[in-house]
Design an enzyme around this catalytic site. Structure first.
Site, PDB file in Angstrom:
ATOM      1  NE  ARG A  83      37.482  49.619 -36.285  1.00 12.76           N
ATOM      2  CZ  ARG A  83      37.386  48.516 -36.320  1.00 12.76           C
ATOM      3  NH1 ARG A  83      38.003  47.547 -35.743  1.00 12.76           N
ATOM      4  NH2 ARG A  83      36.296  48.132 -37.147  1.00 12.76           N
ATOM      5  CG  ASP A  99      35.203  43.850 -40.549  1.00  6.85           C
ATOM      6  OD1 ASP A  99      35.947  42.628 -40.603  1.00  6.85           O
ATOM      7  OD2 ASP A  99      35.434  44.322 -39.434  1.00  6.85           O
TER       8      ASP A  99
END
Length: 540
Positions: free
Chosen positions: A169, A453
């Site tokens: 990603r 996150d």
């Protein structure tokens, strides 16, 4: 007179790292520079389009499926490209940053896929950006084994057949990489991450029987998916890799993208692998886009917004139906629990919640799901094994029973829950603790037994902003105000100081984190992304 040669990509204000020359070769930098010159102008136009669309949402307080793309949705004939063998079975995916320890543990975890993350689980220090690339190449060439100098523990890869397939990603379109510039301009982080990875690993992965696979984050429209598709076509041509080798899974983690799922798959159809149902970023996007929409868009505490909330269920069921109609994988959301080594009862309760969540996803038709910790892999596997058996996926389950109207996706007021004072306290706690770790270069952080996150920090600060601007009154009679937020933040800072002691507190970035949280939670002008002002403070 001949035209001057294009200026090379420049490395700016970056301390040299061990072995960085293996990543930053002259050829790799020339490739990234070519990507930048060709695609950054369109990236800039699309970011401006985001702002214009947000202005329109502020005016109308609504969204709808696009009339101009109705023909794509109505055409039942098209499908995405067939899945490569390495991505046929995605029943459990583990996520995490690309540091050396995580690389080995994730590949060895028993999950079918590892989302190797240069985005929300990684603070973009120069070290994380470059050494993360090095770690992935080392893993593919089996040079990743190492012994931790602190613990003395050794880490080594299992046999190739037992390793997870990597889906990398890159960063979202909005973030630049300040350490790499072309013609005095910073290169988009997305093109740096994609370009370096593809340049060094595409052929290597093909030789291993896999390929360069990507997760695409923060996509807001099918036009942004079209840009990615054009990047893929150019990159494959440029390096002589067969067209269609790249496969991309798009995270549907913005409310605008939820209205364009079919169009996003259509734009990427030669390279598409599936869609993923995010959670925290999706809620963050709802707050961001409908922040002036009044009380009917006010979200309750983040932990009260489960995937069974009516508007979230509409989103996930539409995603499964859309994916399977077009031959793509539907990947479910994150189980973020981090098991406690000290409290078996906490683990028991949490594991049951994880099991129920994964059972729901498997029964709803998802082909796989995410976990944040290796201990959760067997739980998620059990849920999907029970439904899938020996089948690699359930793309043949078309979910034609699902009918979602445009209004269903933004029916936030269908949820019977309200913001609470403990919810405000939790948002402040998580916000400060996460931002402080991020400023130290950590993107994935365990806080209160959950892996947090950047997306969790975004929803935390967004909810504080929304509750204050909506004049929310909590169950204890207190009203959400800037003064109350400052008071809670001051208390949390004092608690952290007491918890850590003066020396450890002084060694951290706690005051900076406190100040930044309040800046992005209280400023009248809502910052599009917390990571933009945070990146200015990030050292390294």
């Amino acid at each position: 007179m001949s035209a001057p040669a294009p200026s090379p990509l420049a490395i700016v204000d970056a301390e040299p790292l061990p072995r960085q020359e293996e990543v930053l070769t002259e050829e790799a930098l020339a490739f990234v520079a070519a990507l930048h010159r060709r695609f950054t102008p369109r990236r800039d136009e699309l970011l401006a389009r985001r702002a214009a669309r947000r202005t329109e949402i502020a005016r109308t307080s609504t969204l709808d499926f696009l009339p101009e793309t109705a023909a794509i949705r109505a055409d039942d004939s098209w499908r995405v490209a067939p899945s490569p063998a390495a991505l046929e079975d995605r029943r459990v995916e583990i996520t995490g940053p690309t540091d050396r320890k995580m690389t080995v543990n994730a590949l060895n975890s028993g999950a079918r896929v590892w989302l190797a993350d240069f985005e929300d689980a990684s603070a973009p220090t120069w070290e994380n950006v470059i050494l993360g690339q090095l770690n992935l190449t080392d893993a593919y060439t089996r040079r990743i084994d190492f012994t931790d100098p602190v613990s003395g523990k050794s880490y080594a890869l299992k046999d190739a057949a037992e390793l997870a397939t990597v889906v990398m990603r890159p960063r979202g379109w909005h973030l630049n990489e300040r350490h790499l510039q072309v013609d005095g301009e910073e290169v988009p982080g997305a093109l740096v991450d994609f370009g370096l990875y593809f340049f060094h690993n595409a052929q290597l992965l093909l030789d291993l029987g896999k390929g360069p696979y990507f997760y695409l984050p923060k996509t807001e429209s099918h036009l942004e998916a079209r840009l990615w598709n054009d990047v893929f076509v150019f990159a494959q041509d440029h390096l002589g890799i067969p067209q269609g080798t790249i496969r991309a899974t798009v995270l549907i983690e913005t409310i605008t993208a939820a209205y364009e799922m079919e169009e996003i798959l259509y734009e990427l159809r030669d390279h598409a692998s599936g869609l993923n149902a995010g959670r925290w970023d999706y809620l963050f996007s709802i707050v961001k886009n409908f922040r002036d929409g009044g009380t009917r868009f006010v979200l309750p505490d983040r932990n009260a917004v489960t995937m069974t909330a009516p508007f979230m269920r509409a989103y996930t069921e539409l995603l499964v139906r859309t994916c399977h109609k077009r031959g793509a994988h539907a990947i479910g959301g994150m189980a973020a629990f981090i098991p406690s080594r000290r409290d078996a009862e906490v683990n028991k309760v949490a594991f049951e919640k994880v099991r129920a969540d994964k059972d729901r996803e498997a029964n709803d038709g998802f082909d796989g799901s995410w976990v944040a910790h290796p201990d959760l892999v067997p739980i998620a596997l059990e849920s999907f094994d029970r439904v899938l058996g020996e089948r690699p996926n359930q793309k043949d389950r078309l979910r034609e029973d699902v009918h979602v109207e445009a209004a269903d996706l933004i029916a936030v007021d269908s949820l019977d829950a309200k913001p609470t004072y403990p919810g405000l306290v939790n948002a402040v706690q998580v916000g400060i603790r996460y931002i402080e770790a991020w400023l130290r270069g950590l993107g994935a952080v365990a806080i209160f037994n959950l892996m947090e996150d950047a997306a969790t920090a975004e929803i935390s600060r967004s909810q504080i902003w929304q509750w204050i601007n909506a004049g929310v009154e909590f169950e204890n009679g207190l009203k959400a105000t800037p003064e109350l937020a400052r008071e809670v933040a001051a208390d949390e800072l004092a608690n952290i100081r007491a918890e850590l002691g003066e020396e450890a507190f002084a060694a951290g970035h706690w005051q900076q984190a406190h100040d930044l949280l309040l800046e992005v939670a209280l400023d009248e002008d809502y910052a599009d992304f917390l990571t933009l002002p945070a990146y200015r403070l990030l050292r390294g």
